[in-house]
Design an enzyme around this catalytic site. Sequence first.
Site, PDB file in Angstrom:
ATOM      1  N   HIS A   1       0.858  -1.201   0.000  1.00  0.00           N
ATOM      2  CA  HIS A   1       0.000   0.000   0.000  1.00  0.00           C
ATOM      3  C   HIS A   1       0.896   1.254   0.000  1.00  0.00           C
ATOM      4  O   HIS A   1       0.983   1.975   0.992  1.00  0.00           O
ATOM      5  CB  HIS A   1      -0.857  -0.073   1.259  1.00  0.00           C
ATOM      6  CG  HIS A   1      -1.943   0.931   1.393  1.00  0.00           C
ATOM      7  ND1 HIS A   1      -1.773   2.278   1.158  1.00  0.00           N
ATOM      8  CD2 HIS A   1      -3.236   0.782   1.758  1.00  0.00           C
ATOM      9  CE1 HIS A   1      -2.911   2.903   1.385  1.00  0.00           C
ATOM     10  NE2 HIS A   1      -3.816   2.014   1.751  1.00  0.00           N
TER      11      HIS A   1
ATOM     12  N   GLU B   1      -1.110   1.581  -5.284  1.00  0.00           N
ATOM     13  CA  GLU B   1      -0.975   0.361  -4.498  1.00  0.00           C
ATOM     14  C   GLU B   1      -0.920  -0.867  -5.402  1.00  0.00           C
ATOM     15  O   GLU B   1      -1.792  -1.052  -6.247  1.00  0.00           O
ATOM     16  CB  GLU B   1      -2.146   0.246  -3.525  1.00  0.00           C
ATOM     17  CG  GLU B   1      -2.308   1.509  -2.670  1.00  0.00           C
ATOM     18  CD  GLU B   1      -3.599   1.515  -1.855  1.00  0.00           C
ATOM     19  OE1 GLU B   1      -4.036   0.427  -1.439  1.00  0.00           O
ATOM     20  OE2 GLU B   1      -4.156   2.602  -1.643  1.00  0.00           O
TER      21      GLU B   1
END
Length: 287
Positions: free
Chosen positions: A157, A258
């Site tokens: 992320h 991400e």
Amino acid sequence: MKEINIIIEKSGFKAIEINNKFASAKIYFHGAHITHFQPHGEEELLFLSKDVIFQGTTPLRGGIPICWPWFGSHPTDNTKPFHGFARNQEWELVNTENNAEEETIVEFQLTENELSINLFPYKFALIAKFTIGKALTVELITKNRDNKPFTIGGALHTYFQIEDINKISIMGLDNVKYLDATDDWKIKTQKGDITFHKLVDSVYIDTTETCIIKDLNRNIEVNKKGSSSTVIWNPWIEKSKGMKDFQNNEYLKMVCVETTNALNDIYEIKPNKTHSLSAKFNAKGLL
Ligand code: BG6
């Protein structure tokens, strides 16, 4: 100066600091969470909030949280932690070495434990492997150590530090379909590069493409493997105000691109088999 140092900060958080001939970096044992990567003579790659909370129960706001074994809400039980539990656990440092190119390799491992068994009732080994060179590579390897199959999702992320969200664009997802979490998860098709004027929370599907963040003075390439979904996120003004570990105007200075295993991009792993999710981040100055 030693190339690798293990430090314990005032908060009690333990981290490994790397300073080799290419770059400097810092990875916390909590979450195997890298918060700093900067090639010598260049800008910092990763965004870290000035209001980040160092406390065992909260993931760090910035860097690269490792989301695992699911991405976002748990598919069937939303009482389970958002983005899984790996980002909130203490990992074990299992290897440091140099490769043939003299890059530094650092590997952390997480295995099943009291907390994980309640949330994910399987035996597993999860390895987070960081390669610190002129580029940063992060590989997340899941191994099934159980005698039954299990299914995983997840994400690297990544929070990138940028000059100004109003002036950047992201290339690589033209004509790709995405689910728009800010608009009732409607399916839409990206047209052209992505620019930012409001809250963006989009899951791009069926894409293995490299993305390029076009920042003011550099292009940041995100090259991935083991992933056919990409999430783009910027919290914008209102959501930023509601995040206690994020300053009100920090949305201007970050963007998340991400590398994910999200929605249907999930993997069933049979006993003794593995899945690898990885991304290579390379920043190139424009001058
Ligand atoms: C993104 C999600 O991946 O992570 C967003 O798509 C979410 O919906 C964001 O808000 C941040 O999540 P968290 O749990 O780290 O605040």
